[in-house]
Write an enzyme that holds these catalytic residues in place. Structure first.
Site, PDB file in Angstrom:
ATOM      1  N   PHE B 120       0.832  -1.191   0.000  1.00  0.00           N
ATOM      2  CA  PHE B 120       0.000   0.000   0.000  1.00  0.00           C
ATOM      3  C   PHE B 120       0.877   1.256   0.000  1.00  0.00           C
ATOM      4  CE2 PHE B 120      -2.332   3.305   2.447  1.00  0.00           C
ATOM      5  CZ  PHE B 120      -3.265   3.599   1.460  1.00  0.00           C
ATOM      6  N   GLN B 121       0.586   2.183  -0.886  1.00  0.00           N
ATOM      7  CA  GLN B 121       1.345   3.421  -1.060  1.00  0.00           C
ATOM      8  C   GLN B 121       2.826   3.165  -1.325  1.00  0.00           C
ATOM      9  OE1 GLN B 121       0.220   6.237   2.125  1.00  0.00           O
ATOM     10  NE2 GLN B 121      -1.389   6.987   0.757  1.00  0.00           N
ATOM     11  N   LYS B 170      10.028   2.937   6.419  1.00  0.00           N
ATOM     12  CA  LYS B 170       9.469   3.185   7.747  1.00  0.00           C
ATOM     13  C   LYS B 170      10.217   2.426   8.846  1.00  0.00           C
ATOM     14  CE  LYS B 170       4.978   3.790   9.946  1.00  0.00           C
ATOM     15  NZ  LYS B 170       3.521   3.553   9.852  1.00  0.00           N
TER      16      LYS B 170
END
Lengths: 180, 591
Positions: B120-121, B170
């Site tokens: 996702f993204q 992240k």
């Protein structure tokens, strides 16, 4: 006077194209090859051949050898564009030094029987190509040399049952005791 | 482990990013949060040294950072999330690359174990931004992060400045590692831009300058990028030599528009005198400009009789479009200093009186002439009025892209560098409004005006909301002719007046729109009301949308038709249908 096709068109059209071999010493890091290739496609330069491998593992250096064609002005641009990339150490125009050796390796598969088979073997011998695989109906030859020699060998194999060719592309190095 | 917990350099990747910003003197950043940058936003929340400006679209963050950078000379910083956050940055990054603006973009990325999984993204941010940055990095190990961040700032600001991007997954933001302050070894050994010019070349250049009969100095954005010293030296060189000087769009302000040797801007919409001087000169000194196609016109007829000297820090700019006789690779300021020193010691001011007489004749053609009206506001007149009203004030001007941009360049006189922010190379409509936001953040007490067009300004209009939130009193001065003026001009000149999709139908009511954002809206129709309305706009200490209704069909002249030479300019009084058709014959295929 000829009107240029576009104001963006940078080439002096009257200059003939030249073929140059460039040796590019780069930091071996992720994406570095993509940067170099992207430069060529993004700016519309030609790649005739491209060879790359790490050459000094402890210093993380790779050497890219590129054979390209263009007018002298474009070749000059290519060298400057390569040189200003952050991970590029040096760009050497091997063609301009006039003191370089260029080699390419090719593996050539030929299939045939009878007289064709004998002729292929005879020619391979003349070109100093080695047999690295053989069956009763085929050979794989290994040949090393400059691009012209390999092209010539492949042309000769064509009527004798050429099946496929795998080539490394050009590697180049300067003559004499000095390094790049 | 217990030892390390007391080490102040042990920190998370997210903390390192904020720490590196502080170590590089960054006080303001522009950004937009999202999943992949939440750890960084968490760190931003817990400190007060770096102010974060929340934009409304990542493109706005990029242009704001560009405006910030160009008005201060410091790098602009943008922070965006992965996927769409990063792809929305592509336009500002490309813009900054074309105009050599130092920009550091930090983007979040999905965790390393998800890279390549179409998470996702997720997008291949370094792949997408490779051709639109000077360099970019994907950091996979938190212990590499400090080094990469320091190198990023160095690469963005040194040599020919440009945008860089650091992509941080992240998990790297969460991981703990060792930070170190900036040090020299952080930078690739292969990167060493050349600053000092070659002495032999400098002597050759001085000899050419000293023997010139019809010289011209052609300066560009490189002079401004080089810093205040380069501007000072350029002005001194003009003084010492007595040479005429023109500049590119990017270089306006390096030499003052009120200076007596100033010819005005050159190029496609430059003045007649600047372009004729370029065409007929015998020695051309190009400082920090790159012979772009908007400057040269037809390349095979570009300044045919001149010897050309080219100073540029980027070797790839030399001989790219135009062959030059004396290339000098180095920093503009540094090389100008050396040229001045040698010139003063060994040469004397050449006598170029007859050249100036020739230039005076070209000037007398008054190529920026336009006919004022009492009934409708001419766009040129609006810019002149704005210039008069802001003269002597501490003013910064940004623009969008199109006719209004060219009129601003022609009619607004810039006296100092860093006062003019415009998208030159990429020509990005929508640049000016967010750029004004960035400029105002850097200069809270100055007057910041975006000279805009009605079409461009709608591309990034949402940043009005940012201006209102942070009480940034930017003035958006819209020359509203209800057209994409430059598109229409080309359709009129080259496409048989078929105005395909260049009319701004269903324009918003800009006054109401301003009010909806919580800003101030002003509108003016009549020339008689213009000065009063501009005064009001300046006195309001809040963001303003100024809807200046101008003559709808006015076009931007003079103009070098594309594919034509500098001495084939179309002047305003000649621009009747027949002359126009002739001038543009054959140029249709060109941009």
């Amino acid at each position: 006077m000829n009107q240029p096709a576009s104001a963006y068109f940078i080439e002096d059209r009257h200059d003939p194209n030249e073929t140059h071999t460039l040796a590019v010493l780069v930091q071996n890091e992720p994406g570095v090859l993509a940067r170099v290739i992207g430069l060529f496609s993004g700016r519309g330069y030609n790649i005739e051949s491209l060879t790359v491998s790490e050459t000094e593992a402890q210093k993380h250096l790779s050497r890219i050898t590129i054979v390209t064609t263009g007018t002298p002005m474009v070749i000059e641009q290519i060298k400057h564009q390569l040189d200003r990339m952050i991970p590029v150490y040096r760009v050497v125009d091997m063609t301009l030094t006039r003191r370089s050796i260029e080699r390419e390796l090719a593996m050539v598969k030929v299939r045939g029987q009878g007289e064709h088979r004998v002729e292929a073997l005879r020619l391979a011998d003349a070109f100093r190509a080695r047999v690295i695989d053989a069956t009763t109906e085929s050979f794989v030859f290994e040949i090393t040399g400059n691009t012209d020699k390999i092209n010539q060998f492949i042309d000769l194999m064509r009527p004798l049952g050429l099946v496929e060719v795998s080539r490394t592309g050009v590697a180049a190095i300067g003559r004499g005791p000095e390094g790049m | 482990m217990s030892d390390k917990s007391h080490d102040p350099n042990q920190m998370t990747g997210a903390a390192m990013i904020v720490r590196a910003l502080i170590d590089h003197g960054v006080t303001d950043i522009f950004g937009y949060p999202g999943g992949a940058v939440l750890p960084i936003y968490d760190e931003i929340f817990q400190q007060s040294e770096v102010q974060h400006i929340l934009v409304r679209h990542e493109q706005g963050a990029g242009h704001a950072a560009e405006g910030y950078a160009r008005s201060t000379g410091k790098p602009g910083v943008a922070l965006v999330t992965s996927g769409p956050g990063a792809t929305n940055m592509v336009t500002p990054l490309t813009d900054a690359l074309m105009d050599s603006i130092p920009l550091v973009c930090i983007s979040g990325q999905v965790p390393t174990h998800l890279i390549g999984n179409d998470a996702f993204q997720e997008c291949d941010t370094v792949g997408i931004t490779r051709p639109c940055t000077k360099h970019n990095w994907l950091v996979r190990d938190v212990n590499d992060l400090a080094k990469v961040l320091h190198e990023a700032f160095y690469v963005a600001t040194s040599g020919r400045p440009g945008p860089v991007l650091v992509d941080v997954p992240k998990d790297v933001q969460f991981a703990t590692g060792t930070y170190h302050p900036p040090r020299k070894s952080d930078v690739h050994r292969s990167y060493a831009p050349r600053v000092k010019g070659d002495a032999t070349q400098i002597r050759k250049a001085v000899a050419l300058l000293a023997s010139a009969k019809r010289p011209v100095i052609y300066s560009g954005g490189g002079v401004i990028n080089s810093g205040p010293e380069a501007t000072k030296l350029l002005r001194e060189l003009v003084e010492v030599t007595g040479f005429p000087i023109t500049s590119t769009l990017m270089g306006l302000g390096a030499y003052p528009a009120s200076g007596k040797n100033w010819l005005g801007m050159l190029g496609m919409h430059g003045t007649y005198e600047a372009n004729m001087t370029m065409h007929d000169c015998d020695v051309m000194l190009c400082v920090g400009a790159r012979f772009d196609d908007r400057i040269t016109g037809r390349v095979d007829a570009f300044s045919p009789g001149s010897k050309k000297i080219h100073i540029d820090i980027d070797p790839s700019s030399i001989n790219k479009n135009i062959r030059v006789d004396v290339p000098i690779i180095g920093d503009c300021g540094n090389v100008l200093g050396d040229i001045l020193q040698v010139f003063k010691a060994e040469a004397k001011k050449p006598d170029i009186k007859s050249w100036w007489q020739q230039i005076a004749q070209w000037r007398a053609r008054n190529s920026l002439y336009y006919k004022k009206s009492n009934d409708v506001i001419l766009p040129q007149h609006a810019i002149q009025s704005l210039f008069e009203a802001t003269r002597g004030k501490d003013t910064y001007i940004t623009t969008e892209v199109g006719q209004h941009q060219m009129w601003a360049a022609q009619f607004y006189g810039f006296e100092e560098p860093h006062r003019w922010m415009t998208s030159g190379g990429l020509g990005t409509m929508g640049y000016g409004l967010p750029a004004a936001v960035g400029v105002q953040v850097a200069h809270p007490d100055s007057l910041v005006i975006d000279i805009a067009g009605d079409a461009s300004v709608q591309m990034t209009m949402q940043e009005m909301s940012t201006a209102v939130q942070y009480e940034l009193p930017i003035k958006i001065f819209i020359l509203n002719n209800q057209y994409m003026g430059m598109v229409r001009q080309w359709q009129q000149l080259l496409h048989g007046n078929r105005l395909s999709h260049s009319y701004s139908e269903a324009l918003p009511d800009f006054v109401k729109l301003a009010e909806a954002y919580g800003a101030v809206g002003l509108q003016v129709h009549k020339p008689a009301d213009l000065d009063g309305a501009i005064k009001e706009m300046i006195s309001v200490k809040r963001p303003v949308l100024f809807d200046c209704r101008v003559a709808a069909l006015e076009n931007c002249f003079p103009m070098i038709p594309s594919g034509k030479a500098h001495n084939e300019m179309l002047l305003p009084e000649q621009a009747n249908d027949e002359a126009t058709a002739k001038a543009f014959a054959g140029g249709k295929a060109l941009v």
